[in-house]
Scaffold this active site. Structure first.
Site, PDB file in Angstrom:
ATOM      1  N   LYS A  31       1.048  -1.104  -0.219  1.00 45.82           N
ATOM      2  CA  LYS A  31       0.015  -0.004  -0.135  1.00 45.82           C
ATOM      3  C   LYS A  31       0.897   1.181   0.074  1.00 45.82           C
ATOM      4  CE  LYS A  31      -1.846   2.814   2.975  1.00 45.82           C
ATOM      5  NZ  LYS A  31      -1.667   4.277   1.863  1.00 45.82           N
ATOM      6  N   GLY A  33       6.920   5.071   7.954  1.00 48.89           N
ATOM      7  CA  GLY A  33       6.436   6.561   7.997  1.00 48.89           C
ATOM      8  C   GLY A  33       6.331   7.341   9.061  1.00 48.89           C
ATOM      9  N   SER A  34       5.578   7.959   9.517  1.00 46.25           N
ATOM     10  CA  SER A  34       5.585   8.906  10.795  1.00 46.25           C
ATOM     11  C   SER A  34       5.407   8.196  12.141  1.00 46.25           C
ATOM     12  CB  SER A  34       4.331   9.792  10.757  1.00 46.25           C
ATOM     13  OG  SER A  34       3.305   9.135  10.915  1.00 46.25           O
ATOM     14  N   THR A  35       6.145   8.757  13.186  1.00 46.44           N
ATOM     15  CA  THR A  35       6.272   8.243  14.511  1.00 46.44           C
ATOM     16  C   THR A  35       4.742   7.790  14.940  1.00 46.44           C
ATOM     17  OG1 THR A  35       8.525   8.835  15.059  1.00 46.44           O
ATOM     18  CG2 THR A  35       7.067   8.483  16.847  1.00 46.44           C
ATOM     19  N   GLY A  77       3.115   5.054  13.296  1.00 43.49           N
ATOM     20  CA  GLY A  77       4.046   3.726  13.571  1.00 43.49           C
ATOM     21  C   GLY A  77       3.532   3.413  15.056  1.00 43.49           C
ATOM     22  N   GLU A 106      10.100   1.827  10.486  1.00 42.24           N
ATOM     23  CA  GLU A 106      10.906   2.775  10.228  1.00 42.24           C
ATOM     24  C   GLU A 106      10.157   4.331  10.408  1.00 42.24           C
ATOM     25  OE1 GLU A 106      14.083   2.147   9.860  1.00 42.24           O
ATOM     26  OE2 GLU A 106      13.968   0.111   9.493  1.00 42.24           O
ATOM     27  N   CYS A 122      14.115  11.014   5.958  1.00 45.36           N
ATOM     28  CA  CYS A 122      14.096  10.636   7.270  1.00 45.36           C
ATOM     29  C   CYS A 122      15.248  11.009   7.976  1.00 45.36           C
ATOM     30  CB  CYS A 122      13.725   9.324   7.510  1.00 45.36           C
ATOM     31  SG  CYS A 122      14.489   8.099   6.495  1.00 45.36           S
ATOM     32  N   GLU A 165      10.702  16.983  14.262  1.00 46.08           N
ATOM     33  CA  GLU A 165      10.870  16.807  12.971  1.00 46.08           C
ATOM     34  C   GLU A 165      10.106  17.684  11.688  1.00 46.08           C
ATOM     35  OE1 GLU A 165       9.100  13.076  10.951  1.00 46.08           O
ATOM     36  OE2 GLU A 165      11.307  12.721   9.981  1.00 46.08           O
TER      37      GLU A 165
HETATM   38  P1  NAD Z   1       2.461   8.551   7.552  1.00 44.77           P
HETATM   39  O1  NAD Z   1       2.701   8.096   8.906  1.00 44.77           O
HETATM   40  O2  NAD Z   1       1.281   9.690   7.641  1.00 44.77           O
HETATM   41  O3  NAD Z   1       1.804   7.673   6.398  1.00 44.77           O
HETATM   42  C1  NAD Z   1       2.663   6.543   6.028  1.00 44.77           C
HETATM   43  C2  NAD Z   1       1.653   5.538   5.349  1.00 44.77           C
HETATM   44  O4  NAD Z   1       0.890   4.795   6.463  1.00 44.77           O
HETATM   45  C3  NAD Z   1       0.859   5.932   4.162  1.00 44.77           C
HETATM   46  O5  NAD Z   1       0.801   4.767   3.213  1.00 44.77           O
HETATM   47  C4  NAD Z   1      -0.321   6.142   4.988  1.00 44.77           C
HETATM   48  O6  NAD Z   1      -1.528   5.976   4.223  1.00 44.77           O
HETATM   49  C5  NAD Z   1      -0.471   4.782   6.014  1.00 44.77           C
HETATM   50  N1  NAD Z   1      -1.333   5.107   7.228  1.00 44.77           N
HETATM   51  C6  NAD Z   1      -1.624   6.157   7.754  1.00 44.77           C
HETATM   52  N2  NAD Z   1      -2.332   5.994   8.861  1.00 44.77           N
HETATM   53  C7  NAD Z   1      -2.251   4.443   8.949  1.00 44.77           C
HETATM   54  C8  NAD Z   1      -2.929   3.644   9.949  1.00 44.77           C
HETATM   55  N3  NAD Z   1      -3.628   4.017  10.836  1.00 44.77           N
HETATM   56  N4  NAD Z   1      -2.729   2.058   9.674  1.00 44.77           N
HETATM   57  C9  NAD Z   1      -2.089   1.921   8.602  1.00 44.77           C
HETATM   58  N5  NAD Z   1      -1.424   2.571   7.555  1.00 44.77           N
HETATM   59  C10 NAD Z   1      -1.726   3.881   7.766  1.00 44.77           C
HETATM   60  O7  NAD Z   1       3.855   9.169   6.902  1.00 44.77           O
HETATM   61  P2  NAD Z   1       4.064  10.004   5.639  1.00 44.77           P
HETATM   62  O8  NAD Z   1       3.646  11.510   6.018  1.00 44.77           O
HETATM   63  O9  NAD Z   1       3.605   9.352   4.302  1.00 44.77           O
HETATM   64  O10 NAD Z   1       5.601  10.115   5.680  1.00 44.77           O
HETATM   65  C11 NAD Z   1       6.483  10.830   6.233  1.00 44.77           C
HETATM   66  C12 NAD Z   1       7.305  10.269   7.459  1.00 44.77           C
HETATM   67  O11 NAD Z   1       7.715   9.046   7.170  1.00 44.77           O
HETATM   68  C13 NAD Z   1       8.145  11.231   8.272  1.00 44.77           C
HETATM   69  O12 NAD Z   1       7.876  11.173   9.650  1.00 44.77           O
HETATM   70  C14 NAD Z   1       9.398  10.442   7.835  1.00 44.77           C
HETATM   71  O13 NAD Z   1      10.404  10.620   8.783  1.00 44.77           O
HETATM   72  C15 NAD Z   1       8.970   9.135   7.952  1.00 44.77           C
HETATM   73  N6  NAD Z   1      10.063   8.228   7.096  1.00 44.77           N
HETATM   74  C16 NAD Z   1      10.987   7.353   7.917  1.00 44.77           C
HETATM   75  C17 NAD Z   1      11.864   6.531   7.152  1.00 44.77           C
HETATM   76  C18 NAD Z   1      12.789   5.771   7.762  1.00 44.77           C
HETATM   77  O14 NAD Z   1      13.476   4.867   7.169  1.00 44.77           O
HETATM   78  N7  NAD Z   1      12.822   5.799   9.136  1.00 44.77           N
HETATM   79  C19 NAD Z   1      11.966   6.850   5.567  1.00 44.77           C
HETATM   80  C20 NAD Z   1      11.066   7.670   5.212  1.00 44.77           C
HETATM   81  C21 NAD Z   1      10.073   8.591   5.956  1.00 44.77           C
END
Ligand code: NAD
Length: 490
Positions: A190, A242-244, A247, A264, A298, A396
């Site tokens: 996804k 994605g975001s903390t 996560g 991550e 990130c 962040e």
């Molecule tokens: P996000 O957490 O908003 O979304 C990430 C993904 O999760 C999307 O596909 C979203 O649709 C999905 N999602 C949202 N809510 C969900 C839920 N309740 N259950 C399951 N899936 C859900 O993050 P974003 O805004 O797309 O990305 C930016 C973030 O990603 C930043 O915090 C960045 O630091 C982090 N990031 C981390 C790394 C790493 O390797 N540590 C790499 C790249 C980005």
């Protein structure tokens, strides 16, 4: 509804799509809900995709379940699966240009960045293909007590849900997909809501490489679709970037279900400039290390910790380097900084800049909506006189903003570097390799660079503290997709 399209000459094959990839075929979505895809450089809606509903999620997970339980993929040898990975790599490279253009149009990453996305994805598939021997090698261990033999098997886990963010929509899927496939798992991908189209070229490559139907499935949709996927009864493992905040939610669901999960997450990393650092050399790697992808990476070190005696010199070098880098149309090959990827992120970055002004930071360059009539452009900002307590030093931002803090002693620099709740990256700049290594060892994060930062496909990458759980890349990243089994025999 049709839209006037100022970039029609790009002739991208995927725009307004109605299908998802399930069980080896592009099938019409059950859901009639749709999400627009917006070009952040023009604010133009240029595409749209279906938002998966429960039936779409069920269909995708069901296909992956059948492919795992009854299909050939988990039963191939690792070497046979590695052959597929190598073919996928070639097929991805054959799609490099169109993949780059679609990626740039989805999230505004400059072509300078996305031009390498296919080659990088291919190299990740090729790296994991080299681990087939490791998976295949017979591992027999002798019990220290009893002296019997134990055969240690590295089995696949089952159906893996792979959920990605929008900043690197290809790489952050592929670092999950390649090890998951090599290990013999089946997957449902996804992508993030703003970036659902470039990933279709990876699916095309998988089809062209002859991977059996059901092994790789793609659904599009928002948080609700992601949540349904994470909770689905037939999913055996979740891998999330994605975001903390998200996560944490996913970890809670997986904790309740006792479902293995790799996370991550976000970062707020520091570049510690030691008093002997070569600032000319630092200037050469500054954008890549501290503001890559318009600050939407990130692990970048967006907090620069400068020795008090060289503070003004560091501020001057950073501001001059950032101001000299070209900001504008991401399709211009010379552009270093494109737009911020979406409206939500644009508003968030401006909000952080306002907090910096209110809390007493000094804006040295940039930091304003760029002088354009459309697009989510913010000129890259350098903030000086930042203290560790300020919001911009702790949270962040995920946009084109660098903060520069002063320190008096190395101990204080290390303390500031370790004072956030994140622990993902970091850099030490110094002319003395031993001094740099000594400081790097004291930084509480999953990866640290010396005089530059670049991850390595063969070494683990992951976060400490609020930056995540588990690692990707390397043989350790492959282990996250394995279920170990010990067979004892005399
Ligand atoms: P996000 O957490 O908003 O979304 C990430 C993904 O999760 C999307 O596909 C979203 O649709 C999905 N999602 C949202 N809510 C969900 C839920 N309740 N259950 C399951 N899936 C859900 O993050 P974003 O805004 O797309 O990305 C930016 C973030 O990603 C930043 O915090 C960045 O630091 C982090 N990031 C981390 C790394 C790493 O390797 N540590 C790499 C790249 C980005």
């Amino acid at each position: 509804m049709t839209y006037a399209d100022p970039r029609a000459e790009l002739n991208l094959p995927y725009t307004h799509v109605t299908d998802m990839f399930i069980d080896g075929q592009w099938v019409p979505a059950h859901s009639h809900n749709r999400t627009d895809v917006v070009d952040p450089a023009t604010e133009q809606v240029w595409g749209s995709v279906p938002d998966a509903d429960g039936e779409d999620v069920d269909a995708a997970v069901g296909a992956a379940r059948n492919a795992f339980d009854a299909g050939p993929w988990p039963r191939l040898t690792p070497a046979q699966r590695a052959e597929h990975l190598l073919r996928i790599a070639d097929e991805i490279e054959a799609r490099a240009d169109v993949l780059s253009a679609t990626n740039t149009r989805e999230n505004g990453s400059p072509v300078m960045e996305t031009a390498g996305a296919a080659a990088n994805a291919a190299s990740i598939f090729r790296f994991f293909a080299t681990l087939a021997d490791y998976l295949q090698a017979e591992d027999v261990r002798i019990a220290p007590v009893g002296g019997h033999q134990t055969l240690v098997r590295r089995d696949p886990i089952g159906v893996c849900a792979l959920i990605a963010p929008w900043n690197f929509p290809i790489n952050l899927v592929v670092i999950k997909l390649a090890p998951a496939l090599l290990a013999g798992n089946t997957v449902v991908i996804k992508p993030a809501t703003p970036t659902p189209l470039s990933i279709r070229f990876i699916i095309e490559a998988i089809e062209a490489a002859g991977v059996p139907g059901g092994v790789v499935n793609l659904i599009t949709g928002d948080a609700a679709a992601g949540d349904m996927l994470v909770r689905h009864r037939d999913v055996d493992k979740v891998a999330f970037t994605g975001s903390t905040a998200v996560g944490r939610k996913i970890a809670a669901v997986c904790g309740e279900l006792l479902r293995p999960v790799t996370l991550e997450l976000g970062g707020k990393s520091s570049a510690v400039v030691l008093p002997d650092a070569d600032l000319d050399a630092m200037s050469q790697v500054l954008v890549r290390s501290c503001l890559r992808n318009t600050g939407q990476t990130c692990y970048i070190s967006t907090r620069i910790l400068a020795p008090a005696q060289r503070y003004d010199e560091v501020v001057e070098m950073v501001a001059a380097t950032i101001a000299a880098a070209k900001c504008g149309d991401p399709f211009d090959p010379d552009t270093v900084f494109g737009p911020v990827a979406n409206k939500m992120q644009y508003d968030k970055v401006l909000h952080y800049l306002e907090s910096a002004w209110n809390e007493g930071a000094r804006l040295v360059t940039g930091g304003r909506p760029a002088d354009v009539t459309r697009g989510y452009f913010i000129t890259p900002a350098v903030l000086a006189d930042v203290t560790p307590e300020m919001t911009v030093a702790r949270e962040e931002i995920f946009g084109p903003v660098i903060t520069i803090l002063a320190y008096e002693t190395i101990d204080e620099a290390v303390e500031i570097a370790n004072s956030t709740r994140f622990g993902l990256g970091g850099i030490v700049f110094s002319a003395d390799p031993d001094a740099a290594l000594a400081v790097a060892q004291r930084i509480d994060s999953g990866s640290v660079g010396i005089n530059f930062f670049a991850s390595n496909h063969s070494a683990p990458f992951g976060g400490r503290k609020d930056s995540g759980l588990g690692v990707e890349y390397g043989v350790e990243g492959l282990s996250a997709y394995l279920s170990y089994k010990s067979i004892h025999r005399r």
